[in-house]
Design a protein around this motif. Structure first.
Motif, PDB file in Angstrom:
ATOM      1  N   ILE A 147      63.559  51.835 -71.919  1.00 24.93           N
ATOM      2  CA  ILE A 147      62.985  50.855 -71.003  1.00 24.93           C
ATOM      3  C   ILE A 147      62.630  51.521 -69.682  1.00 24.93           C
ATOM      4  CG2 ILE A 147      63.377  48.703 -69.729  1.00 24.93           C
ATOM      5  CD1 ILE A 147      65.421  47.910 -71.870  1.00 24.93           C
ATOM      6  N   VAL A 148      61.440  51.233 -69.201  1.00 25.32           N
ATOM      7  CA  VAL A 148      61.060  51.587 -67.835  1.00 25.32           C
ATOM      8  C   VAL A 148      60.920  50.280 -67.070  1.00 25.32           C
ATOM      9  CG1 VAL A 148      59.237  52.489 -66.339  1.00 25.32           C
ATOM     10  CG2 VAL A 148      59.931  53.767 -68.371  1.00 25.32           C
ATOM     11  N   VAL A 149      61.591  50.197 -65.935  1.00 26.79           N
ATOM     12  CA  VAL A 149      61.564  48.962 -65.162  1.00 26.79           C
ATOM     13  C   VAL A 149      60.885  49.221 -63.821  1.00 26.79           C
ATOM     14  CG1 VAL A 149      63.865  49.350 -64.190  1.00 26.79           C
ATOM     15  CG2 VAL A 149      62.963  47.023 -64.319  1.00 26.79           C
ATOM     16  N   GLY A 150      60.065  48.260 -63.385  1.00 27.43           N
ATOM     17  CA  GLY A 150      59.378  48.372 -62.108  1.00 27.43           C
ATOM     18  C   GLY A 150      60.262  47.934 -60.950  1.00 27.43           C
ATOM     19  N   GLY A 151      59.668  47.871 -59.763  1.00 28.01           N
ATOM     20  CA  GLY A 151      60.444  47.487 -58.583  1.00 28.01           C
ATOM     21  C   GLY A 151      59.775  46.434 -57.727  1.00 28.01           C
ATOM     22  N   GLY A 152      58.739  45.778 -58.282  1.00 29.21           N
ATOM     23  CA  GLY A 152      57.931  44.856 -57.486  1.00 29.21           C
ATOM     24  C   GLY A 152      58.633  43.607 -56.989  1.00 29.21           C
ATOM     25  N   ASN A 153      59.785  43.286 -57.532  1.00 29.90           N
ATOM     26  CA  ASN A 153      60.538  42.145 -57.007  1.00 29.90           C
ATOM     27  C   ASN A 153      61.203  42.470 -55.673  1.00 29.90           C
ATOM     28  OD1 ASN A 153      62.076  43.948 -58.618  1.00 29.90           O
ATOM     29  ND2 ASN A 153      63.719  42.487 -58.848  1.00 29.90           N
ATOM     30  N   PHE A 154      61.225  43.757 -55.311  1.00 31.39           N
ATOM     31  CA  PHE A 154      61.768  44.182 -54.025  1.00 31.39           C
ATOM     32  C   PHE A 154      60.723  44.839 -53.124  1.00 31.39           C
ATOM     33  CE2 PHE A 154      65.819  44.327 -56.502  1.00 31.39           C
ATOM     34  CZ  PHE A 154      66.500  43.392 -55.738  1.00 31.39           C
ATOM     35  N   TRP A 155      59.838  45.617 -53.741  1.00 23.36           N
ATOM     36  CA  TRP A 155      58.963  46.460 -52.920  1.00 23.36           C
ATOM     37  C   TRP A 155      57.710  46.834 -53.674  1.00 23.36           C
ATOM     38  CZ3 TRP A 155      59.056  47.917 -47.919  1.00 23.36           C
ATOM     39  CH2 TRP A 155      58.268  49.006 -47.529  1.00 23.36           C
ATOM     40  N   ASP A 163      56.007  54.935 -51.602  1.00 25.92           N
ATOM     41  CA  ASP A 163      56.227  55.087 -53.038  1.00 25.92           C
ATOM     42  C   ASP A 163      57.670  55.485 -53.342  1.00 25.92           C
ATOM     43  OD1 ASP A 163      53.650  54.379 -53.541  1.00 25.92           O
ATOM     44  OD2 ASP A 163      52.963  56.344 -54.197  1.00 25.92           O
ATOM     45  N   ASN A 164      58.247  56.317 -52.490  1.00 18.68           N
ATOM     46  CA  ASN A 164      59.653  56.680 -52.684  1.00 18.68           C
ATOM     47  C   ASN A 164      60.572  55.470 -52.557  1.00 18.68           C
ATOM     48  OD1 ASN A 164      59.281  59.423 -53.212  1.00 18.68           O
ATOM     49  ND2 ASN A 164      59.373  59.995 -51.048  1.00 18.68           N
ATOM     50  N   VAL A 165      60.275  54.596 -51.603  1.00 19.67           N
ATOM     51  CA  VAL A 165      61.050  53.356 -51.470  1.00 19.67           C
ATOM     52  C   VAL A 165      60.912  52.516 -52.738  1.00 19.67           C
ATOM     53  CG1 VAL A 165      61.308  51.200 -50.188  1.00 19.67           C
ATOM     54  CG2 VAL A 165      60.875  53.327 -48.959  1.00 19.67           C
ATOM     55  N   GLY A 166      59.689  52.446 -53.263  1.00 20.59           N
ATOM     56  CA  GLY A 166      59.472  51.684 -54.493  1.00 20.59           C
ATOM     57  C   GLY A 166      60.239  52.252 -55.665  1.00 20.59           C
ATOM     58  N   MET A 167      60.306  53.578 -55.745  1.00 22.74           N
ATOM     59  CA  MET A 167      61.063  54.197 -56.842  1.00 22.74           C
ATOM     60  C   MET A 167      62.551  53.901 -56.717  1.00 22.74           C
ATOM     61  SD  MET A 167      59.079  57.779 -57.688  1.00 22.74           S
ATOM     62  CE  MET A 167      58.520  58.276 -56.063  1.00 22.74           C
ATOM     63  N   LEU A 168      63.055  53.856 -55.496  1.00 16.90           N
ATOM     64  CA  LEU A 168      64.463  53.487 -55.301  1.00 16.90           C
ATOM     65  C   LEU A 168      64.703  52.033 -55.690  1.00 16.90           C
ATOM     66  CD1 LEU A 168      65.199  55.323 -51.931  1.00 16.90           C
ATOM     67  CD2 LEU A 168      66.029  55.942 -54.209  1.00 16.90           C
ATOM     68  N   ALA A 169      63.712  51.180 -55.471  1.00 18.48           N
ATOM     69  CA  ALA A 169      63.835  49.776 -55.889  1.00 18.48           C
ATOM     70  C   ALA A 169      63.998  49.671 -57.405  1.00 18.48           C
ATOM     71  CB  ALA A 169      62.617  48.975 -55.432  1.00 18.48           C
ATOM     72  N   THR A 170      63.327  50.552 -58.142  1.00 14.43           N
ATOM     73  CA  THR A 170      63.476  50.518 -59.605  1.00 14.43           C
ATOM     74  C   THR A 170      64.891  50.893 -60.028  1.00 14.43           C
ATOM     75  OG1 THR A 170      62.839  52.820 -60.115  1.00 14.43           O
ATOM     76  CG2 THR A 170      61.051  51.221 -59.820  1.00 14.43           C
ATOM     77  N   ALA A 171      65.552  51.724 -59.222  1.00 15.89           N
ATOM     78  CA  ALA A 171      66.935  52.093 -59.553  1.00 15.89           C
ATOM     79  C   ALA A 171      67.842  50.869 -59.451  1.00 15.89           C
ATOM     80  CB  ALA A 171      67.419  53.203 -58.625  1.00 15.89           C
ATOM     81  N   MET A 172      67.648  50.039 -58.432  1.00 15.01           N
ATOM     82  CA  MET A 172      68.434  48.805 -58.323  1.00 15.01           C
ATOM     83  C   MET A 172      68.207  47.917 -59.538  1.00 15.01           C
ATOM     84  SD  MET A 172      68.325  47.743 -54.285  1.00 15.01           S
ATOM     85  CE  MET A 172      66.550  47.601 -54.132  1.00 15.01           C
TER      86      MET A 172
END
Length: 236
Positions: free
Chosen positions: A49-57, A71-80
């Motif tokens: 599974i690859v999950v996005g981060g658009g619910n945060f950023w 983009d780095n902030v967005g990638m960290l959002a995917t980690a959450m």
């Protein structure tokens, strides 16, 4: 009935995890996704599974911020999102591993292809977070890369629309849904499947894309058996 695929790459947007709340998480959505993924796993399917981060950023909507930082902030959002999704999966009895493109040893394993494939073959669901680890690439492109690397049979792109249309079905009542497309048609017609980089990667490596509606998480399981519920994009 035997599933059509042994190993799938499933892309889930961050917005899908938020459900009607639009931001953050909807626990009922997480539970429904987890139960459906369990059905797929119980059917013998290996799931990455690859999950996005658009619910945060959303980095591309960050106005004057430096794009690489956004983009780095967005990638960290995917980690959450990946950690929350892994918790939901574990609560329904699924073995799960989170692999990150960024080193963050306390919360996730550092990604390597060999490690990911090993976990899949041992029956764990693998969640990839932090995109490709590089700015300027979408999560769709990261998903295409990971799908190719782990030799997935197909790229399942879960969206909020039941396939690919010739124009936006939310704006145009006469929009026509495609049942099947070639990669070349997607590129030539500039259809909104995913960004062009991701589509090109999938075409070059012959990784089919299946676009379907995620508003009913049960469709993740249904897509293993029935291509009529969405749009298949495959080799020319």
């Amino acid at each position: 009935m035997k599933p059509n695929y042994k190993r799938i790459l499933l892309k889930i947007s961050g917005e899908a995890l938020a459900g009607s709340k639009k931001t953050g998480f909807d626990n009922s959505v997480l539970e429904n996704i987890a139960n459906t993924v369990k059905k797929c796993s119980d059917a013998g399917v290996q799931i990455a599974i690859v999950v996005g981060g658009g619910n945060f950023w959303r980095g591309r909507s960050s106005e004057n911020m430096d794009r690489a930082i956004a983009d780095n902030v967005g990638m960290l959002a995917t980690a959450m999102n990946g950690l929350v999704l892994s918790d939901a999966l574990k609560r329904v009895g699924i073995k799960c591993r989170v692999l990150s493109a960024f080193p963050m040893e306390k919360v996730a394993e550092y990604y390597t292809k060999e490690k990911a494939v090993s976990h899949l073959e041992k029956g764990s669901v693998v969640i990839f977070v932090c995109g490709s680890g590089n700015p300027f690439f979408s999560t769709d492109t990261a998903a295409a890369i990971r799908g190719i690397e782990v030799e997935a049979d197909i790229f399942f792109k879960a969206t909020m629309v039941d396939g690919v249309y010739d124009k936006d079905p939310n704006k145009y009542p006469d929009a026509v849904k495609y049942q099947q497309l070639t990669f070349s048609e997607v590129i030539q017609k500039q259809l909104a499947v995913m960004d062009i980089t991701a589509v090109t990667l999938c075409r070059e490596q012959n990784l089919p894309i299946f676009v379907f509606d995620m508003s009913n998480p049960e469709n993740i399981y249904n897509a293993l058996f029935d291509m009529s519920i969405g749009t298949i994009v495959k080799e020319d």
